[in-house]
Design a protein around this motif. Structure first.
Motif, PDB file in Angstrom:
ATOM      1  N   GLU A 105      -0.173  10.230   0.965  1.00  0.00           N
ATOM      2  CA  GLU A 105      -0.332  11.636   0.844  1.00  0.00           C
ATOM      3  C   GLU A 105      -1.533  12.388   1.469  1.00  0.00           C
ATOM      4  O   GLU A 105      -1.357  13.207   1.973  1.00  0.00           O
ATOM      5  N   ASN A 106      -2.915  11.571   1.372  1.00  0.00           N
ATOM      6  CA  ASN A 106      -3.929  12.216   2.008  1.00  0.00           C
ATOM      7  C   ASN A 106      -4.492  11.103   2.878  1.00  0.00           C
ATOM      8  O   ASN A 106      -5.791  11.237   2.979  1.00  0.00           O
ATOM      9  N   PHE A 107      -3.670  10.157   3.488  1.00  0.00           N
ATOM     10  CA  PHE A 107      -4.231   9.070   4.187  1.00  0.00           C
ATOM     11  C   PHE A 107      -3.687   8.923   5.421  1.00  0.00           C
ATOM     12  O   PHE A 107      -2.262   9.069   5.368  1.00  0.00           O
ATOM     13  N   ASP A 108      -3.968   8.432   6.570  1.00  0.00           N
ATOM     14  CA  ASP A 108      -3.239   8.203   7.841  1.00  0.00           C
ATOM     15  C   ASP A 108      -2.588   6.504   7.660  1.00  0.00           C
ATOM     16  O   ASP A 108      -3.631   5.812   7.759  1.00  0.00           O
ATOM     17  N   GLY A 109      -1.480   6.362   7.534  1.00  0.00           N
ATOM     18  CA  GLY A 109      -1.207   5.068   7.318  1.00  0.00           C
ATOM     19  C   GLY A 109      -1.184   4.396   8.691  1.00  0.00           C
ATOM     20  O   GLY A 109      -1.694   3.125   8.512  1.00  0.00           O
ATOM     21  N   LEU A 110      -1.090   4.858   9.754  1.00  0.00           N
ATOM     22  CA  LEU A 110      -1.238   4.222  10.996  1.00  0.00           C
ATOM     23  C   LEU A 110      -2.954   3.694  11.209  1.00  0.00           C
ATOM     24  O   LEU A 110      -3.127   2.666  11.836  1.00  0.00           O
ATOM     25  N   ARG A 111      -3.693   4.620  10.851  1.00  0.00           N
ATOM     26  CA  ARG A 111      -5.119   4.218  10.930  1.00  0.00           C
ATOM     27  C   ARG A 111      -5.296   3.224  10.068  1.00  0.00           C
ATOM     28  O   ARG A 111      -6.132   2.377  10.511  1.00  0.00           O
ATOM     29  N   LEU A 112      -4.884   2.811   8.845  1.00  0.00           N
ATOM     30  CA  LEU A 112      -5.175   1.700   8.054  1.00  0.00           C
ATOM     31  C   LEU A 112      -4.436   0.357   8.534  1.00  0.00           C
ATOM     32  O   LEU A 112      -5.363  -0.177   8.719  1.00  0.00           O
ATOM     33  N   ALA A 134       8.492   8.483  16.443  1.00  0.00           N
ATOM     34  CA  ALA A 134       7.195   8.566  17.151  1.00  0.00           C
ATOM     35  C   ALA A 134       6.193   7.622  16.334  1.00  0.00           C
ATOM     36  O   ALA A 134       5.518   6.949  17.070  1.00  0.00           O
ATOM     37  N   ARG A 135       6.002   7.889  15.168  1.00  0.00           N
ATOM     38  CA  ARG A 135       4.947   7.083  14.327  1.00  0.00           C
ATOM     39  C   ARG A 135       5.310   5.720  14.513  1.00  0.00           C
ATOM     40  O   ARG A 135       4.324   4.914  14.514  1.00  0.00           O
ATOM     41  N   LEU A 136       6.435   5.266  14.111  1.00  0.00           N
ATOM     42  CA  LEU A 136       6.733   3.780  14.175  1.00  0.00           C
ATOM     43  C   LEU A 136       6.419   3.442  15.688  1.00  0.00           C
ATOM     44  O   LEU A 136       6.006   2.212  15.662  1.00  0.00           O
ATOM     45  N   LEU A 137       6.761   4.005  16.626  1.00  0.00           N
ATOM     46  CA  LEU A 137       6.404   3.341  18.226  1.00  0.00           C
ATOM     47  C   LEU A 137       4.911   3.389  18.251  1.00  0.00           C
ATOM     48  O   LEU A 137       4.386   2.357  18.909  1.00  0.00           O
ATOM     49  N   ARG A 138       4.390   4.147  17.989  1.00  0.00           N
ATOM     50  CA  ARG A 138       2.768   4.282  17.869  1.00  0.00           C
ATOM     51  C   ARG A 138       2.402   3.011  17.048  1.00  0.00           C
ATOM     52  O   ARG A 138       1.439   2.262  17.337  1.00  0.00           O
ATOM     53  N   GLY A 139       2.930   2.960  15.881  1.00  0.00           N
ATOM     54  CA  GLY A 139       2.510   1.834  15.085  1.00  0.00           C
ATOM     55  C   GLY A 139       2.667   0.301  15.786  1.00  0.00           C
ATOM     56  O   GLY A 139       1.881  -0.524  15.760  1.00  0.00           O
ATOM     57  N   LEU A 140       3.895   0.157  16.484  1.00  0.00           N
ATOM     58  CA  LEU A 140       4.249  -0.970  17.195  1.00  0.00           C
ATOM     59  C   LEU A 140       3.098  -1.226  18.354  1.00  0.00           C
ATOM     60  O   LEU A 140       2.533  -2.446  18.498  1.00  0.00           O
ATOM     61  N   GLU A 141       2.647  -0.236  19.127  1.00  0.00           N
ATOM     62  CA  GLU A 141       1.712  -0.225  20.113  1.00  0.00           C
ATOM     63  C   GLU A 141       0.324  -0.881  19.296  1.00  0.00           C
ATOM     64  O   GLU A 141      -0.635  -1.375  20.171  1.00  0.00           O
ATOM     65  N   ILE A 142       0.044  -0.388  18.275  1.00  0.00           N
ATOM     66  CA  ILE A 142      -1.492  -0.917  17.789  1.00  0.00           C
ATOM     67  C   ILE A 142      -1.412  -2.009  16.739  1.00  0.00           C
ATOM     68  O   ILE A 142      -2.251  -2.558  16.365  1.00  0.00           O
ATOM     69  N   GLY A 143      -0.104  -2.668  16.599  1.00  0.00           N
ATOM     70  CA  GLY A 143      -0.007  -4.063  16.090  1.00  0.00           C
ATOM     71  C   GLY A 143       0.711  -4.068  14.993  1.00  0.00           C
ATOM     72  O   GLY A 143       0.582  -5.276  14.106  1.00  0.00           O
ATOM     73  N   VAL A 144       1.245  -3.328  14.603  1.00  0.00           N
ATOM     74  CA  VAL A 144       2.393  -3.404  13.305  1.00  0.00           C
ATOM     75  C   VAL A 144       3.521  -4.422  13.952  1.00  0.00           C
ATOM     76  O   VAL A 144       4.135  -4.316  15.137  1.00  0.00           O
ATOM     77  N   VAL A 151       0.881  -1.313   0.118  1.00  0.00           N
ATOM     78  CA  VAL A 151      -0.005   0.030   0.003  1.00  0.00           C
ATOM     79  C   VAL A 151       0.905   1.235  -0.020  1.00  0.00           C
ATOM     80  O   VAL A 151       1.631   1.748   1.167  1.00  0.00           O
ATOM     81  N   ASP A 152       1.094   1.692  -1.167  1.00  0.00           N
ATOM     82  CA  ASP A 152       1.794   3.063  -1.088  1.00  0.00           C
ATOM     83  C   ASP A 152       1.402   3.638  -2.458  1.00  0.00           C
ATOM     84  O   ASP A 152       0.889   3.526  -3.569  1.00  0.00           O
ATOM     85  N   ASP A 153       1.067   5.072  -2.113  1.00  0.00           N
ATOM     86  CA  ASP A 153       0.616   5.907  -3.362  1.00  0.00           C
ATOM     87  C   ASP A 153       1.589   6.748  -4.189  1.00  0.00           C
ATOM     88  O   ASP A 153       1.262   7.796  -4.745  1.00  0.00           O
TER      89      ASP A 153
END
Length: 457
Positions: free
Chosen positions: A209-216, A241-251, A161-163
């Motif tokens: 670009e116009n979408f939150d990858g972490l939300r996906l 910071a976003r990567l760490l948040r990603g690990l918390e939500i299941g990345v 998934v990459d725009d």
């Protein structure tokens, strides 16, 4: 969330530093000064995660990791290499040895703890699946560890998934060298694509670009059909910071740009191997459940399932004021079949008998092997008159065509006797329902066999 972390390092100061960091977060810590000690501790199943130094005397971390991942008893333990080596080639070497991650010293406390917590969640899930699957292994189902040890992690199905064309036009061909790769440049469609595609790995750019990858990523974790698909995030180097948040939500894992080809392939292989391993565990759990309630010879439900499910059906019928019928079927002179033609022929008859039962009843009816040559059919919302018609049709289906035995070289006539009963009142014990059908079956046998007899009202 607590776990037991094994810290492996030959330098005491490094061990003390990691031990203090992890203990402050309420992890239990065990230590080893060399690779041999680490292998012994893991072999005794005394840790959940291994933090492994690379540069050690006698046996380096790469070799320790290879041995852990080659041993079916320790293959599933997550390994994080923590080392001063920082080149892409070193990271790839560690990942190809089987490491789940490769952290370069000095490691920030936040990154270390986030990674340990992420792998702890993964290990707990795997341990739960392994415990549930133990029954499967005890009854002869092949444990997946040996297959996982030999899995190269190639040939997976990946959704990227990459725009940004400049990004996915470079990454897709790299991945295509080892996997089937689909690209979804529209993030709004990515979740639907992922749910329908049966993928082994999702690779998600966090710089959409116009979408939150972490939300996906979060949505993929909340959706049943993508909940267990591993996610590899790709982020810019300043996006910690976003990567760490990603690990918390299941990345499950991440890569920083610019993406190294070999590291991308190595991390993809790691995630695909782990996905296949956990899928095998889930399949074994499902198989053990099916075996627990299914008769292995005929494929019908077994007596244990019938006795528990019959009570539920009877309770539902009583509360709704609906009829419920039950029949017990017995193959006439079955012992003579075994004595004359052998037990293999008897098994042939039982298997074909089950096939004819299935063809003669409805989807809502419950057919079970009660034991030996006795079978039970439970028919919800069926009164005695209809049940008698069904029983007579089934009796004719059995008697009307000989049964093939000895691989089709011989055919023998088979008949059955059937006893019928119906639920008489709300709250009636199912043992009384079974007893009346059994009494009717005895009368059918006594009166000459190959007949249907209904219990007296």
């Amino acid at each position: 969330m607590s776990a037991r972390i094994l810290v492996v390092d030959d330098i005491p100061a490094n061990v003390k530093l990691l031990e203090a960091r992890l203990s402050a977060e309420y992890f239990d810590v065990v230590t080893a000064a060399n690779g041999a000690q680490a292998l012994e501790i893991c072999d005794r199943a005394e840790c959940d995660i291994v933090l492994l130094d690379v540069m050690m005397p006698d046996m380096d971390g790469f070799e320790v990791c290879r041995r852990l991942k080659a041993n079916p008893k320790t293959h599933f333990i997550p390994v994080v290499m923590v080392t001063a080596l920082d080149s892409p080639a070193d990271r790839v070497r560690g990942l190809e040895a089987g490491a789940d991650d490769f952290l370069t010293k000095p490691v920030s406390d936040v990154v270390l703890i986030a990674r340990v917590r992420s792998l702890t969640r993964l290990k707990m899930m795997t341990d739960e699946l392994r415990m549930r699957a133990i029954t499967s292994f005890e009854i002869g189902v092949q444990a997946p560890e040996r297959e996982a040890v030999n899995d190269l992690g190639k040939g997976g199905r990946i959704l990227l998934v990459d725009d940004r064309p400049s990004s996915y036009e470079r990454l897709a061909p790299l991945l295509a060298a080892e996997h089937d790769i689909d690209v979804e440049p529209n993030p709004s469609e990515a979740l639907f694509h992922a749910a329908e595609g049966n993928y082994d790995l999702l690779i998600v750019s966090l710089g959409l670009e116009n979408f939150d990858g972490l939300r996906l990523c979060s949505q993929a974790r909340s959706l049943e059909r993508t909940r267990h698909v591993p996610i590899l995030a790709i982020a810019d180097a300043d996006n910690n910071a976003r990567l760490l948040r990603g690990l918390e939500i299941g990345v499950n894992d991440y890569l920083l740009r610019p993406v190294d080809k070999n590291e991308l392939l190595a991390r993809a292989r790691t995630q695909i191997r782990r996905r296949r391993y956990t899928d095998h565990l889930r399949d074994n759990v499902q198989h053990s459940i099916e075996m627990a309630i299914t008769d292995g010879l005929t494929g019908l439900h077994n007596r244990r399932y019938m006795e528990s499910h019959l009570a539920t059906l009877a309770e539902q019928a009583g509360s709704r004021g609906k009829p419920l019928a039950l029949m017990i079927l017995d193959i006439d002179f079955f012992k003579a079949i075994n004595d004359t033609y052998g037990h293999d022929a008897g098994d042939d008859v039982l298997r074909e008998f089950a096939v004819r039962i299935k063809k003669s009843i409805r989807g809502i009816d419950l057919a079970c092997r009660y034991g030996g040559e006795e079978f039970v059919i439970v028919m919800p919302e069926t009164d005695l008159q209809v049940a008698q018609m069904v029983a007579e049709r089934l009796r004719r289906a059995i008697a009307g065509e000989p049964f093939a035995i000895e691989k089709g070289t011989k055919r023998i006539a088979v008949t059955i006797s059937i006893g019928l009963s119906t639920l008489e009142r709300k709250g009636e014990a199912v043992r009384d329902l079974l007893k009346r059908a059994d009494t009717a079956l005895y009368r059918a046998k006594h009166d000459g066999r190959n007949r249907v007899v209904a219990a007296a009202a």
